[in-house]
Scaffold this motif. Structure first.
Motif, PDB file in Angstrom:
ATOM      1  N   SER A  58      37.519  47.924  43.305  1.00  0.00           N
ATOM      2  CA  SER A  58      39.147  47.936  43.102  1.00  0.00           C
ATOM      3  C   SER A  58      39.592  47.236  41.897  1.00  0.00           C
ATOM      4  CB  SER A  58      39.884  47.581  44.442  1.00  0.00           C
ATOM      5  OG  SER A  58      39.749  46.129  44.529  1.00  0.00           O
ATOM      6  N   GLU A  62      42.812  48.090  39.502  1.00  0.00           N
ATOM      7  CA  GLU A  62      43.917  47.073  39.330  1.00  0.00           C
ATOM      8  C   GLU A  62      43.846  46.861  37.898  1.00  0.00           C
ATOM      9  OE1 GLU A  62      46.246  45.987  41.298  1.00  0.00           O
ATOM     10  OE2 GLU A  62      45.393  47.212  42.999  1.00  0.00           O
ATOM     11  N   LYS A  65      45.574  49.368  35.506  1.00  0.00           N
ATOM     12  CA  LYS A  65      47.096  49.450  35.501  1.00  0.00           C
ATOM     13  C   LYS A  65      47.665  48.487  34.274  1.00  0.00           C
ATOM     14  CE  LYS A  65      47.012  50.097  40.370  1.00  0.00           C
ATOM     15  NZ  LYS A  65      47.622  49.552  41.917  1.00  0.00           N
ATOM     16  N   ASN A 245      44.173  37.430  37.098  1.00  0.00           N
ATOM     17  CA  ASN A 245      43.249  38.209  37.926  1.00  0.00           C
ATOM     18  C   ASN A 245      41.956  38.462  37.057  1.00  0.00           C
ATOM     19  OD1 ASN A 245      41.912  40.171  39.452  1.00  0.00           O
ATOM     20  ND2 ASN A 245      43.748  41.450  39.800  1.00  0.00           N
ATOM     21  N   ALA A 248      39.525  41.676  37.582  1.00  0.00           N
ATOM     22  CA  ALA A 248      40.336  42.752  36.752  1.00  0.00           C
ATOM     23  C   ALA A 248      40.102  42.505  35.236  1.00  0.00           C
ATOM     24  CB  ALA A 248      41.616  43.124  37.152  1.00  0.00           C
TER      25      ALA A 248
END
Length: 282
Positions: A58, A62, A65, A245, A248
């Protein structure tokens, strides 16, 4: 110990050492790929481990985005626009300049050639401020033109590479083409360009790589986040004033390397051909 056994042991030793050196060189990339699949909080806690405790695919979703409502689709589109146009411009105009230096006699050719070589020794930091002032006068700040226009004057390294390649092409081909009615432009398009394709492809690979990784120039000239390329977006993805993050971030960093790997994988043979081979084959 027989000669065959000694030779086999020598090869085994050589391949083992090469494998170890390769692993050392690739370790940062492997670590980055592994970190892109870890939870953000565990990236530096278990930094020594290359196997994630849980596989967080994921992170790529993420990361894609982006930030501030701008996805990496926009950043990749911006990057391909900048890299594509600047690469085409640098290759085309470098080839034209190289042909002029190699085949056309004009006043001051040696002087201009020497000045062109001298520009190869100038670091970007020396021309950064004067170039910014110039583009600011033209009201081109926060546009792609400061990143693209300079490439349309050619790259000294590409010009030098193509000059050396063109010099290996016998001038008799030019003379034969003139007898058949070709002018200077026709000789360049029909004779020279097809024979310097390896040098042009080598220059294309280098240009793509340099422009794709360029961080300083977009940082100086671009002010609107919607215009950022991937290199600048990755830096701003990390916020020192907030919780970053990391999973990501490493996921997007991994994806940012894919175009470079793809270009190099499919066109790597042109690097050797463009530097070591002659203009004529057969």
């Amino acid at each position: 110990m027989t000669y065959k056994t000694k030779n086999r042991l020598k090869k085994i030793t050589q391949h083992t050492l090469l494998g170890l050196f390769t692993l050392v060189m690739l370790y940062p990339l492997i670590w980055m790929l592994a970190s892109s699949l870890k939870e953000s909080s565990n990236v530096f806690v278990n930094a020594h481990s290359l196997i994630p405790e849980s596989w967080e695919f994921s992170n790529y979703v993420e990361g894609w985005k982006g930030f501030a409502g701008i996805s990496f689709t926009t950043f990749y589109k911006n990057t391909f626009i900048i890299v594509g146009i600047s690469t085409i411009g640098s290759i085309v105009f470098s080839a034209v300049a190289a042909y002029g230096f190699a085949r056309i006699n004009f006043t001051g050719r040696k002087v201009w050639f020497a000045l062109m070589l001298m520009t190869m020794m100038l670091p970007f930091e020396m021309v950064m401020i004067p170039q910014y002032i110039m583009f600011n006068w033209f009201n081109l700040i926060d546009t792609y033109l400061p990143l693209i226009l300079p490439t349309f004057f050619g790259y000294p390294f590409f010009i030098f590479l193509m000059i050396q390649f063109i010099r290996t092409i016998p001038p008799e081909l030019d003379q034969a083409a003139r007898i058949d009615g070709c002018n200077t432009i026709s000789i360049f398009i029909r004779i020279i360009v097809p024979l310097i394709v390896p040098a042009m492809m080598t220059s294309t690979i280098f240009s793509f790589y340099w422009r794709w990784d360029d961080f300083m120039a977009p940082l100086i000239y671009l002010q609107t986040p919607e215009k950022y390329p991937v290199s600048l977006a990755l830096k701003l993805f990390s916020d020192p004033q907030a919780v970053t993050n990391w999973g990501a971030l490493f996921a997007m960093t991994t994806l940012s390397l894919l175009p470079i790997f793809i270009i190099f994988f499919f066109f790597q043979r042109y690097i050797v051909d463009g530097i070591s081979t002659s203009g004529l084959k057969g």
